[in-house]
Design a protein around this motif. Structure first.
Motif, PDB file in Angstrom:
ATOM      1  N   HIS A  88     -18.035  -4.253   0.145  1.00 37.93           N
ATOM      2  CA  HIS A  88     -16.743  -3.708   0.579  1.00 37.93           C
ATOM      3  C   HIS A  88     -16.755  -2.205   0.309  1.00 37.93           C
ATOM      4  O   HIS A  88     -16.157  -1.740  -0.664  1.00 37.93           O
ATOM      5  CB  HIS A  88     -15.597  -4.380  -0.170  1.00 37.93           C
ATOM      6  N   PRO A  89     -17.447  -1.448   1.142  1.00 32.51           N
ATOM      7  CA  PRO A  89     -17.690  -0.034   0.840  1.00 32.51           C
ATOM      8  C   PRO A  89     -16.486   0.892   0.935  1.00 32.51           C
ATOM      9  O   PRO A  89     -16.537   2.007   0.415  1.00 32.51           O
ATOM     10  CB  PRO A  89     -18.753   0.366   1.868  1.00 32.51           C
ATOM     11  N   ALA A  90     -15.399   0.448   1.545  1.00 37.11           N
ATOM     12  CA  ALA A  90     -14.264   1.359   1.734  1.00 37.11           C
ATOM     13  C   ALA A  90     -12.946   0.738   1.306  1.00 37.11           C
ATOM     14  O   ALA A  90     -12.731  -0.466   1.447  1.00 37.11           O
ATOM     15  CB  ALA A  90     -14.171   1.785   3.199  1.00 37.11           C
ATOM     16  N   GLY A 110       2.930   1.419   4.062  1.00 40.03           N
ATOM     17  CA  GLY A 110       1.698   1.220   4.795  1.00 40.03           C
ATOM     18  C   GLY A 110       0.936   0.019   4.312  1.00 40.03           C
ATOM     19  O   GLY A 110       1.441  -0.780   3.516  1.00 40.03           O
ATOM     20  N   GLU A 111      -0.286  -0.091   4.814  1.00 38.67           N
ATOM     21  CA  GLU A 111      -1.157  -1.206   4.462  1.00 38.67           C
ATOM     22  C   GLU A 111      -2.374  -0.669   3.733  1.00 38.67           C
ATOM     23  O   GLU A 111      -3.083   0.204   4.237  1.00 38.67           O
ATOM     24  CB  GLU A 111      -1.559  -1.964   5.715  1.00 38.67           C
ATOM     25  N   LEU A 112      -2.590  -1.207   2.538  1.00 35.37           N
ATOM     26  CA  LEU A 112      -3.740  -0.846   1.715  1.00 35.37           C
ATOM     27  C   LEU A 112      -4.744  -1.988   1.775  1.00 35.37           C
ATOM     28  O   LEU A 112      -4.384  -3.147   1.541  1.00 35.37           O
ATOM     29  CB  LEU A 112      -3.303  -0.612   0.261  1.00 35.37           C
ATOM     30  N   THR A 113      -5.981  -1.652   2.110  1.00 37.16           N
ATOM     31  CA  THR A 113      -7.037  -2.650   2.175  1.00 37.16           C
ATOM     32  C   THR A 113      -8.080  -2.356   1.101  1.00 37.16           C
ATOM     33  O   THR A 113      -8.618  -1.246   1.038  1.00 37.16           O
ATOM     34  CB  THR A 113      -7.710  -2.664   3.562  1.00 37.16           C
ATOM     35  N   ILE A 114      -8.305  -3.350   0.252  1.00 37.48           N
ATOM     36  CA  ILE A 114      -9.322  -3.298  -0.800  1.00 37.48           C
ATOM     37  C   ILE A 114     -10.043  -4.631  -0.763  1.00 37.48           C
ATOM     38  O   ILE A 114      -9.402  -5.683  -0.722  1.00 37.48           O
ATOM     39  CB  ILE A 114      -8.705  -3.078  -2.196  1.00 37.48           C
ATOM     40  N   ARG A 115     -11.365  -4.621  -0.781  1.00 41.37           N
ATOM     41  CA  ARG A 115     -12.171  -5.847  -0.760  1.00 41.37           C
ATOM     42  C   ARG A 115     -11.801  -6.736   0.439  1.00 41.37           C
ATOM     43  O   ARG A 115     -11.721  -7.956   0.322  1.00 41.37           O
ATOM     44  CB  ARG A 115     -12.034  -6.612  -2.066  1.00 41.37           C
ATOM     45  N   ASP A 116     -11.521  -6.123   1.563  1.00 39.86           N
ATOM     46  CA  ASP A 116     -11.151  -6.816   2.806  1.00 39.86           C
ATOM     47  C   ASP A 116      -9.847  -7.596   2.709  1.00 39.86           C
ATOM     48  O   ASP A 116      -9.581  -8.475   3.527  1.00 39.86           O
ATOM     49  CB  ASP A 116     -12.284  -7.733   3.292  1.00 39.86           C
ATOM     50  N   VAL A 117      -9.027  -7.279   1.729  1.00 40.94           N
ATOM     51  CA  VAL A 117      -7.696  -7.870   1.604  1.00 40.94           C
ATOM     52  C   VAL A 117      -6.693  -6.760   1.898  1.00 40.94           C
ATOM     53  O   VAL A 117      -6.764  -5.684   1.307  1.00 40.94           O
ATOM     54  CB  VAL A 117      -7.456  -8.440   0.191  1.00 40.94           C
ATOM     55  N   THR A 118      -5.779  -7.029   2.814  1.00 44.14           N
ATOM     56  CA  THR A 118      -4.776  -6.033   3.199  1.00 44.14           C
ATOM     57  C   THR A 118      -3.408  -6.495   2.721  1.00 44.14           C
ATOM     58  O   THR A 118      -3.027  -7.649   2.921  1.00 44.14           O
ATOM     59  CB  THR A 118      -4.767  -5.846   4.730  1.00 44.14           C
ATOM     60  N   ALA A 119      -2.698  -5.571   2.065  1.00 51.53           N
ATOM     61  CA  ALA A 119      -1.360  -5.873   1.563  1.00 51.53           C
ATOM     62  C   ALA A 119      -0.490  -4.623   1.705  1.00 51.53           C
ATOM     63  O   ALA A 119      -1.000  -3.498   1.690  1.00 51.53           O
ATOM     64  CB  ALA A 119      -1.423  -6.326   0.101  1.00 51.53           C
ATOM     65  N   PRO A 120       0.821  -4.819   1.810  1.00 47.54           N
ATOM     66  CA  PRO A 120       1.717  -3.672   1.955  1.00 47.54           C
ATOM     67  C   PRO A 120       1.908  -2.913   0.650  1.00 47.54           C
ATOM     68  O   PRO A 120       1.917  -3.513  -0.433  1.00 47.54           O
ATOM     69  CB  PRO A 120       3.032  -4.311   2.413  1.00 47.54           C
ATOM     70  N   VAL A 121       2.040  -1.600   0.757  1.00 49.41           N
ATOM     71  CA  VAL A 121       2.386  -0.745  -0.378  1.00 49.41           C
ATOM     72  C   VAL A 121       3.325   0.335   0.140  1.00 49.41           C
ATOM     73  O   VAL A 121       3.329   0.661   1.322  1.00 49.41           O
ATOM     74  CB  VAL A 121       1.164  -0.085  -1.055  1.00 49.41           C
ATOM     75  N   THR A 122       4.103   0.899  -0.771  1.00 51.01           N
ATOM     76  CA  THR A 122       4.961   2.027  -0.431  1.00 51.01           C
ATOM     77  C   THR A 122       4.656   3.161  -1.389  1.00 51.01           C
ATOM     78  O   THR A 122       4.688   2.980  -2.616  1.00 51.01           O
ATOM     79  CB  THR A 122       6.452   1.651  -0.512  1.00 51.01           C
ATOM     80  N   LEU A 123       4.344   4.309  -0.825  1.00 48.81           N
ATOM     81  CA  LEU A 123       4.035   5.502  -1.605  1.00 48.81           C
ATOM     82  C   LEU A 123       5.271   6.372  -1.724  1.00 48.81           C
ATOM     83  O   LEU A 123       6.011   6.548  -0.745  1.00 48.81           O
ATOM     84  CB  LEU A 123       2.938   6.320  -0.919  1.00 48.81           C
ATOM     85  N   ASP A 124       5.492   6.908  -2.915  1.00 49.55           N
ATOM     86  CA  ASP A 124       6.505   7.938  -3.109  1.00 49.55           C
ATOM     87  C   ASP A 124       5.787   9.267  -2.923  1.00 49.55           C
ATOM     88  O   ASP A 124       4.846   9.581  -3.661  1.00 49.55           O
ATOM     89  CB  ASP A 124       7.106   7.861  -4.511  1.00 49.55           C
ATOM     90  N   VAL A 125       6.212  10.035  -1.925  1.00 47.49           N
ATOM     91  CA  VAL A 125       5.517  11.264  -1.558  1.00 47.49           C
ATOM     92  C   VAL A 125       6.493  12.431  -1.587  1.00 47.49           C
ATOM     93  O   VAL A 125       7.645  12.295  -1.165  1.00 47.49           O
ATOM     94  CB  VAL A 125       4.903  11.134  -0.142  1.00 47.49           C
TER      95      VAL A 125
END
Length: 181
Positions: A88-90, A110-125
């Motif tokens: 899972h290189p990226a 947005g959607e964060l993908t780690i180890r080919d698992v995608t889940a929603p996250v919200t960033l405070d920017v």
């Protein structure tokens, strides 16, 4: 560099300046200390609409193998066992919605993908800086963070990991973005 004060002046296509951008993380270890690290290789960008921020978007791709904590043994463990960087290189983030909170703060869902698992996250920017560079280009500075539960993405090694490493990981970033000509 002159500071830009109107959001409408920021509209455009931006690329992240990797020399001036930091993607970091903080996790609890053995309930008393914090492990801090960063990712050294990434690329990304944003399309900003200063008049209608909800039309803006961002994307980021991080090399999993570029994780650095200043401890080679821990870095190898994180690359091999936690992130499984060979398979899972990226790690990727793609925004799906931007909401302006006030003049300089935003919620970027947005959607964060780690180890080919995608889940929603919200960033405070937060927009920290906007200026015109001597060459006439526009440079933006953003800061932000979010806290995730690494277990959502299967970032776990074995049952002992749960006892030694807290499940919550704070992702922090300082981004410099440059508007493309």
């Amino acid at each position: 560099m002159p500071t830009i004060t109107e959001l409408s002046e920021l509209t455009g296509d931006y690329v992240f300046d990797t020399a001036h951008t930091r993607i970091r993380f903080v996790a609890r270890h053995t309930m008393s200390t914090r492990v801090r690290g960063e990712f050294g290789e990434f690329e990304g960008g944003a399309v900003l609409d200063g008049d209608r921020p909800e039309r803006s978007s961002a994307r980021l791709t991080i090399s999993a193998a570029s994780i650095l904590t200043r401890n080679q043994q821990r870095d190898d463990l994180l690359r091999d066992k936690f992130l499984d960087a060979d398979h899972h290189p990226a790690l990727t983030f793609t925004s799906v919605h931007v909401r302006q909170v006030d003049g300089t703060r935003y919620k970027v869902a947005g959607e964060l993908t780690i180890r080919d698992v995608t889940a929603p996250v919200t960033l405070d920017v937060a927009l920290a800086d906007a200026a015109t560079a001597p060459d006439g280009g526009v440079r933006l500075g953003f800061t932000g963070s979010t806290t995730i539960d690494r277990r959502t993405w299967g970032v776990n090694w074995n049952s002992m990991t749960t006892l030694m490493v807290g499940p919550k990981v704070t992702l922090e970033f300082d981004v410099t973005a440059v508007r493309r000509s």
